[in-house]
Design an enzyme around this catalytic site. Sequence first.
Site, mmCIF file in Angstrom:
data_model
loop_
_atom_site.group_PDB
_atom_site.id
_atom_site.type_symbol
_atom_site.label_atom_id
_atom_site.label_comp_id
_atom_site.label_asym_id
_atom_site.label_seq_id
_atom_site.Cartn_x
_atom_site.Cartn_y
_atom_site.Cartn_z
ATOM 1 N N THR A 183 -5.836 -1.205 2.685
ATOM 2 C CA THR A 183 -5.372 -1.722 1.084
ATOM 3 C C THR A 183 -6.408 -2.312 1.215
ATOM 4 O O THR A 183 -7.616 -3.532 1.680
ATOM 5 C CB THR A 183 -4.589 -2.506 1.259
ATOM 6 O OG1 THR A 183 -3.158 -1.829 1.655
ATOM 7 C CG2 THR A 183 -4.618 -3.565 0.576
ATOM 8 N N ARG A 211 8.668 2.304 -3.934
ATOM 9 C CA ARG A 211 8.338 0.824 -2.982
ATOM 10 C C ARG A 211 7.726 0.193 -4.321
ATOM 11 O O ARG A 211 6.175 0.827 -4.100
ATOM 12 C CB ARG A 211 8.330 1.070 -2.256
ATOM 13 C CG ARG A 211 8.580 0.235 -1.273
ATOM 14 C CD ARG A 211 6.460 0.048 -1.000
ATOM 15 N NE ARG A 211 6.638 -1.180 0.302
ATOM 16 C CZ ARG A 211 5.318 -1.589 0.398
ATOM 17 N NH1 ARG A 211 4.383 -0.909 0.108
ATOM 18 N NH2 ARG A 211 5.506 -2.690 1.645
ATOM 19 N N GLY A 213 5.013 -2.547 -3.111
ATOM 20 C CA GLY A 213 4.500 -4.303 -2.173
ATOM 21 C C GLY A 213 3.948 -5.932 -2.247
ATOM 22 O O GLY A 213 5.142 -5.986 -3.265
ATOM 23 N N ASP A 214 3.640 -6.163 -1.390
ATOM 24 C CA ASP A 214 3.304 -7.628 -2.063
ATOM 25 C C ASP A 214 2.259 -7.711 -3.276
ATOM 26 O O ASP A 214 1.711 -8.329 -3.665
ATOM 27 C CB ASP A 214 2.871 -8.186 -0.566
ATOM 28 C CG ASP A 214 1.999 -7.309 0.015
ATOM 29 O OD1 ASP A 214 1.617 -6.300 0.232
ATOM 30 O OD2 ASP A 214 0.833 -8.390 0.188
ATOM 31 N N THR A 234 -3.154 -8.127 3.244
ATOM 32 C CA THR A 234 -3.079 -7.599 2.918
ATOM 33 C C THR A 234 -2.045 -7.054 4.344
ATOM 34 O O THR A 234 -2.285 -8.325 5.548
ATOM 35 C CB THR A 234 -4.114 -6.530 3.603
ATOM 36 O OG1 THR A 234 -4.081 -5.679 4.104
ATOM 37 C CG2 THR A 234 -5.165 -7.065 4.669
ATOM 38 N N GLY A 235 -0.731 -6.241 4.592
ATOM 39 C CA GLY A 235 -0.283 -6.366 5.409
ATOM 40 C C GLY A 235 0.821 -5.929 5.309
ATOM 41 O O GLY A 235 1.032 -5.261 4.177
ATOM 42 N N THR A 236 2.338 -6.158 6.366
ATOM 43 C CA THR A 236 3.647 -5.503 5.997
ATOM 44 C C THR A 236 4.180 -6.029 4.394
ATOM 45 O O THR A 236 3.803 -7.004 4.605
ATOM 46 C CB THR A 236 4.432 -5.597 6.880
ATOM 47 O OG1 THR A 236 3.932 -6.971 7.317
ATOM 48 C CG2 THR A 236 3.844 -4.716 8.252
ATOM 49 N N GLY A 237 3.885 -5.194 3.493
ATOM 50 C CA GLY A 237 4.293 -5.947 2.025
ATOM 51 C C GLY A 237 5.951 -6.501 2.581
ATOM 52 O O GLY A 237 5.288 -7.596 1.126
HETATM 53 N N1 ASP Z 1 0.506 -4.240 1.391
HETATM 54 C C1 ASP Z 1 0.703 -3.265 1.169
HETATM 55 C C2 ASP Z 1 1.504 -3.391 1.461
HETATM 56 O O1 ASP Z 1 2.943 -3.527 1.858
HETATM 57 C C3 ASP Z 1 -0.395 -3.126 2.799
HETATM 58 C C4 ASP Z 1 -1.680 -2.916 3.078
HETATM 59 O O2 ASP Z 1 -1.953 -4.474 2.713
HETATM 60 O O3 ASP Z 1 -2.133 -1.753 3.621
HETATM 61 O O4 ASP Z 1 2.076 -2.521 -0.321
#
Ligand code: ASP
Length: 315
Positions: A183, A211, A213-214, A234-237
Amino acid sequence: MSGTDYVIALHGGAGTIARERIDASPFHAGLKAALDAGAGILEAGGSALDAVEAAVASLEDCPLFNAGRGAVYTADATHELDASIMEGTGLRAGAVAGIATARNPVCLARRVLERGGPILLAGEGARLFAQEEGMDGVPDGYFHSEHRLAQLRFIQAGGNRHAALDHSVHVTGPIADDRKFGTVGAVARDGQGRLAAAVSTGGMTNKRPGRIGDSPIVGAGIYANDRTCAVAATGTGEAFMRAVVAHDIHARMLYRGESLEEASETVVKSLLPALGGEGGLVAVDGAGRVAMPFSTRGMYRGVRRTGEPGWTAIF
Ligand code: ASP
């Protein structure tokens, strides 16, 4: 930093990036091109908003990152891209979710911002909006990549029904493991002290269709307010949404008087892990200070300021 100096900071995603397995130079080149695109606008007296859009569009065009052209696959082997952009003076924002017809989702998000109506358009409505705006001209197969498909098949073959952070999918065997993606996001402070942020993503590999995400959610994956800071995450949304990461950093600064560094470190290194979340972010405050905390092994990132060549890093 003087009042008229600018700064731009960006990231290309965070994850379990294996130092020994990647050829880092193309990533540094991709980050540098994006820094230059944004800094060129700031150098000419342009706005933070234009700069973050240009920087993120540049990263979307680079197949190395999980956004735009390099977006990952859903569990149905389709693409659903999310993007957002926000400016900190008037708190205007625009976002799109679940789209696969715009070459540069961040530019479509900017168009949503400019139209001044809804802030977040998803799915079919976003597709129609792109069509109305003449921004749906992406050629068939533009988002297809063999490596991405292999990443998806690899996760599914392992019986994994969960979605995975792009940088944490280690495809082995015949697929080269030197192409970790992520991301993308950018934040900037322009010469007039205005702040802005932009984010773009393909989401998580093997995500359930539909789905979101954030990344396109104001307050979670993105926030900008000239009184405090601009943030691109960026990360686990899901964890980022539950912790309302980007707005929490703003609120800590505004209501508790925390510094940018303190607020963003606390959120990324204490609050998110407590919710099982991992990742990172880039943030800038009104004085041009930059924070780039991450809880993963690495995060592709870079910074460029007035009169400096800029730098990029991974670990
Ligand atoms: N934050 C993004 C999501 O959850 C994924 C990512 O940051 O790589 O969609």
